[in-house]
Motif scaffolding. Structure first.
Motif, short mmCIF file in Angstrom:
data_model
loop_
_atom_site.label_atom_id
_atom_site.label_comp_id
_atom_site.label_asym_id
_atom_site.label_seq_id
_atom_site.Cartn_x
_atom_site.Cartn_y
_atom_site.Cartn_z
N VAL A 107 -0.79 2.69 11.12
CA VAL A 107 -1.01 3.26 9.78
C VAL A 107 -0.94 2.17 8.72
CG1 VAL A 107 -0.05 4.79 8.02
CG2 VAL A 107 -0.26 5.58 10.37
N LEU A 108 0.05 1.28 8.81
CA LEU A 108 0.14 0.17 7.85
C LEU A 108 -1.10 -0.70 7.90
CD1 LEU A 108 3.82 -1.17 7.94
CD2 LEU A 108 2.58 -0.30 5.98
N GLY A 109 -1.57 -1.02 9.11
CA GLY A 109 -2.77 -1.84 9.24
C GLY A 109 -4.00 -1.18 8.63
N LEU A 110 -4.16 0.13 8.87
CA LEU A 110 -5.32 0.85 8.33
C LEU A 110 -5.25 0.94 6.81
CD1 LEU A 110 -5.55 3.77 10.94
CD2 LEU A 110 -7.13 1.85 10.72
N VAL A 111 -4.07 1.23 6.28
CA VAL A 111 -3.93 1.36 4.82
C VAL A 111 -4.16 0.02 4.13
CG1 VAL A 111 -2.30 1.85 2.96
CG2 VAL A 111 -2.42 3.36 4.94
N LEU A 112 -3.61 -1.05 4.67
CA LEU A 112 -3.80 -2.36 4.06
C LEU A 112 -5.25 -2.81 4.15
CD1 LEU A 112 -0.55 -4.21 5.20
CD2 LEU A 112 -1.08 -3.27 2.95
N THR A 113 -5.91 -2.49 5.26
CA THR A 113 -7.33 -2.81 5.38
C THR A 113 -8.14 -2.06 4.34
OG1 THR A 113 -7.10 -3.19 7.77
CG2 THR A 113 -9.32 -2.76 6.94
N ALA A 114 -7.85 -0.77 4.17
CA ALA A 114 -8.55 0.01 3.15
C ALA A 114 -8.25 -0.52 1.75
CB ALA A 114 -8.14 1.48 3.25
N THR A 115 -7.02 -0.99 1.56
CA THR A 115 -6.64 -1.54 0.25
C THR A 115 -7.48 -2.77 -0.10
OG1 THR A 115 -4.37 -0.75 0.51
CG2 THR A 115 -4.73 -2.50 -1.10
N VAL A 116 -7.68 -3.64 0.88
CA VAL A 116 -8.47 -4.86 0.64
C VAL A 116 -9.94 -4.52 0.46
CG1 VAL A 116 -9.23 -7.03 1.67
CG2 VAL A 116 -6.83 -6.31 1.88
N VAL A 117 -10.49 -3.70 1.34
CA VAL A 117 -11.93 -3.40 1.31
C VAL A 117 -12.31 -2.60 0.08
CG1 VAL A 117 -13.80 -2.20 2.52
CG2 VAL A 117 -12.13 -3.54 3.82
N MET A 118 -11.49 -1.59 -0.27
CA MET A 118 -11.83 -0.69 -1.36
C MET A 118 -11.13 -1.03 -2.68
SD MET A 118 -11.64 2.92 0.71
CE MET A 118 -12.05 3.82 -0.79
N HIS A 119 -10.31 -2.09 -2.66
CA HIS A 119 -9.57 -2.51 -3.86
C HIS A 119 -8.69 -1.38 -4.39
CE1 HIS A 119 -12.13 -6.06 -3.79
NE2 HIS A 119 -13.20 -5.28 -3.84
N LEU A 120 -7.92 -0.77 -3.47
CA LEU A 120 -7.03 0.32 -3.87
C LEU A 120 -5.82 -0.22 -4.61
CD1 LEU A 120 -6.94 2.43 -0.55
CD2 LEU A 120 -8.44 2.75 -2.53
N ASP A 121 -5.35 0.53 -5.57
CA ASP A 121 -4.12 0.15 -6.26
C ASP A 121 -2.93 0.57 -5.40
OD1 ASP A 121 -3.02 2.91 -7.20
OD2 ASP A 121 -5.13 2.93 -7.81
N PRO A 122 -1.72 0.03 -5.65
CA PRO A 122 -0.55 0.35 -4.83
C PRO A 122 -0.23 1.85 -4.77
CG PRO A 122 -0.08 -1.54 -6.23
CD PRO A 122 -1.40 -0.98 -6.68
N GLY A 123 -0.45 2.57 -5.87
CA GLY A 123 -0.17 4.00 -5.88
C GLY A 123 -1.07 4.77 -4.95
N THR A 124 -2.37 4.50 -5.02
CA THR A 124 -3.32 5.20 -4.15
C THR A 124 -3.07 4.85 -2.69
OG1 THR A 124 -4.97 5.13 -5.92
CG2 THR A 124 -5.77 5.58 -3.70
N ALA A 125 -2.76 3.57 -2.41
CA ALA A 125 -2.50 3.15 -1.03
C ALA A 125 -1.27 3.87 -0.47
CB ALA A 125 -2.29 1.64 -0.98
N ALA A 126 -0.20 3.92 -1.26
CA ALA A 126 1.02 4.59 -0.78
C ALA A 126 0.81 6.08 -0.60
CB ALA A 126 2.17 4.33 -1.76
N GLY A 127 0.09 6.72 -1.53
CA GLY A 127 -0.18 8.15 -1.41
C GLY A 127 -1.03 8.46 -0.20
N MET A 128 -1.99 7.59 0.09
CA MET A 128 -2.84 7.79 1.25
C MET A 128 -2.03 7.69 2.54
SD MET A 128 -6.41 5.86 2.14
CE MET A 128 -5.64 4.24 2.17
#
Length: 566
Positions: A107-128
């Motif tokens: 889950v951490l790997g997927l969320v961090l990958t999405a954060t880099v690719v989609m430029h997610l902010d920390p709030g959206t990444a944590a909520g996801m």
């Protein structure tokens, strides 16, 4: 007139935000009760949806109100989960602990990958992460971590709002996905008939299947038999056959109750009352004779004890290995919030609570030798020591104030993580000292439910105005990510559990539900199995994940913040 009414309601809610919080709770728990097949959102998710809708009226909620609700919740989570969390940290359970490691890493790997690719902010990444992993506590620990970021107050409020909105979207998708996948799709991939496999496992553990093919409840039962085949045998002869499975409690001859003794020789047509494990009692029919339907004249009272298992040598031993006196039986095994099947082959853990029946009521000396061997009898704890709540929250808040710098990134457990850690330790200690005045279990449940729902309501109300903008920004992407983040770690665990650990299907699927802390998924799996064998895998992974996942909130906020463009 309608405009005036709406204006009056809006002004009232804005003036008294506490009213808005409890209105969201009322509507949210009503929404959460709606069931579509095996899917039920639950009160917390329903409260969040209601709060986001009410929050469109721009209702400000003071941060201190939200923090009080959150600290009560995180205390109850740690205090109630501590005994089972530490009890499961042993070599025997390390293989099921692997499922929790898979959940966290993937889950951490997927969320961090999405954060880099989609430029997610920390709030959206944590909520996801919180939503897709169906772990509501991450919302609290993540928003707490965001509050300590070196950012303007308006930006902190925006990021905290994004946590809640992303959580609400991905939670619904993750919940539906994990329920359908674990109960419907995974059994097909395993090429197994889940009900048949669960029944085989039940029988192997000493359970009994009734004439309709449905698993009998794992409880202590009583049955009366009219002696036929067993005529001429003594009570001692029959009790030797019964071993610890059941006991002869009463013998009646010609309507008169006889004095029970090992040397009593039984005659044809004597009526014998057996009390014990259902499977053993049923099997005795071929040895004793036919069952008597009218048992009104032959009854017995039972003494009930609740004992917390503390003997280390009994960890991972089978229930049948307990050395209990004749006439004493375990009717139920409570592990955390789950009631395990009390079958002879059920494996015990330290801090399990055993419900013990004594078929010889008033035999007070029985308690001392039995309890000294396996643990301590739990006193009736209707009152709660609230000093423990204050102490844990105070120490946890102090612990959470410390920071650790790793690779230029500041990490901190925060208030949530600190209170959770101290609560775990204090809960574990009080489980070992069952004689101490602690916090009532029902009170802990209330604190946990009310604390989380109240916190979610407060954050949802504050985030209402910006929720639509986040949904418009990412569109269908967040729901799809919620599905992917739910399926991928579960699929990895399925492969590892089936091909490497060689787990039985009911236990494997229960463990996967536990790694995602998904009670709805467990319920769906149990319905498919027809019995409670999935709990054998669920309780261990749930106990660990329920503690580890909330600690990932500050971690994902720290990592996602470090990935933001300068």
């Amino acid at each position: 007139m309608s405009g005036t009414l709406i204006s009056f309601i809006t002004q009232t809610l804005q003036t008294v935000p506490g009213l808005a919080i409890f209105l969201a709770l009322t509507l949210g728990y009503a929404i959460g009760q709606i069931r579509l097949g095996p899917i039920q959102l639950g009160g917390v998710c329903g409260t969040l949806i209601a709060a986001l809708l009410i929050g469109q009226l721009n209702i400000p909620v003071d941060a201190d109100i939200k923090n009080i609700f959150f600290m009560l919740f995180i205390f109850a989570l740690g205090y109630s989960g501590g005994p089972q969390f530490f009890a499961n940290l042993n070599a025997k359970n390390i293989q099921l602990g692997l499922f929790c490691l898979i959940e966290v890493v993937v889950v951490l790997g997927l969320v961090l990958t999405a954060t880099v690719v989609m430029h997610l902010d920390p709030g959206t990444a944590a909520g996801m992460m919180a939503g897709a992993a169906t772990e509501s506590a991450v919302v609290g620990t993540a928003t707490d971590a965001i509050s300590r970021l070196d950012l303007p107050a308006s930006e902190i409020i925006r990021l905290q709002g994004n946590v809640v909105t992303a959580y609400s979207i991905t939670y619904i998708c993750g919940l539906i996905t994990i329920v359908i996948v674990t109960s419907q799709i995974f059994p097909l991939l395993l090429r197994t008939n889940l009900r048949v496999d669960a029944e085989k496992l039940w029988v192997e553990m000493g359970g009994q299947i009734d004439t309709e093919g449905i698993s009998a409840l794992p409880t202590v039962v009583g049955r009366v038999y009219r002696l036929e085949a067993g005529a001429g045998k003594t009570v001692a002869d029959l009790q030797q056959r019964l071993e610890q499975g059941s006991s002869i409690v009463r013998v009646q001859r010609h309507g008169r109750t006889l004095a029970l003794s090992p040397s009593l020789r039984l005659r044809r047509n004597d009526q014998v009352l057996l009390v014990g494990y259902r499977g053993t009692v049923i099997e005795m029919a071929r040895i004793l004779g036919s069952e008597v339907a009218d048992t009104n004249s032959l009854t017995a009272a039972l003494d009930t004890y609740h004992v917390i298992l503390l003997e280390p040598t009994m960890a991972n031993r089978e229930l049948r290995d307990l050395e209990l006196p004749t006439g004493v039986h375990v009717a139920a095994v409570l592990r955390g919030d789950a009631m395990l099947p009390a079958l002879p082959a059920t494996r015990l853990q330290v801090h399990d609570v055993l419900q013990i029946y004594d078929t010889n009521p008033g035999r007070a000396p029985m308690a001392a030798p039995v309890l000294s061997k396996i643990g301590k009898m739990m006193p009736d704890k209707l009152a709660s020591n609230l000093a423990i709540v204050g102490l844990v929250i105070a120490l946890g808040t102090w612990l959470g104030s410390f920071k650790l710098n790793i690779g230029g990134i500041d990490f901190s457990a925060g208030t949530g993580g600190g209170v959770l850690i101290v609560g775990l330790v204090m809960g574990w200690y009080h489980a070992r000292r069952a004689d101490l005045h602690s916090v009532n279990a029902d009170a802990l449940t209330l604190l946990k439910d009310l604390g989380l729902a109240g916190f979610i309501a407060g954050v949802g109300l504050s985030s209402g105005p910006q929720a639509l903008s986040l949904i418009m920004q990412y569109g269908i992407t967040l729901p799809l990510l919620g599905v992917a983040i739910a399926i991928i770690p579960a699929s990895v665990s399925l492969v590892v559990g089936h091909f490497w650990l060689k787990l039985r299907a009911p236990v494997l699927l229960g463990a996967i539900a536990g790694q995602q802390c998904s009670t709805p998924a467990l319920s769906a799996i149990q319905n498919a199995c027809g019995n409670s064998t999935p709990l054998l895998g669920y309780t261990i992974t749930y106990a660990i994940s329920n503690v580890v996942l909330p600690l990932m909130g500050p971690l994902i906020v720290g990592l996602a913040s470090s990935l933001q463009p300068l």
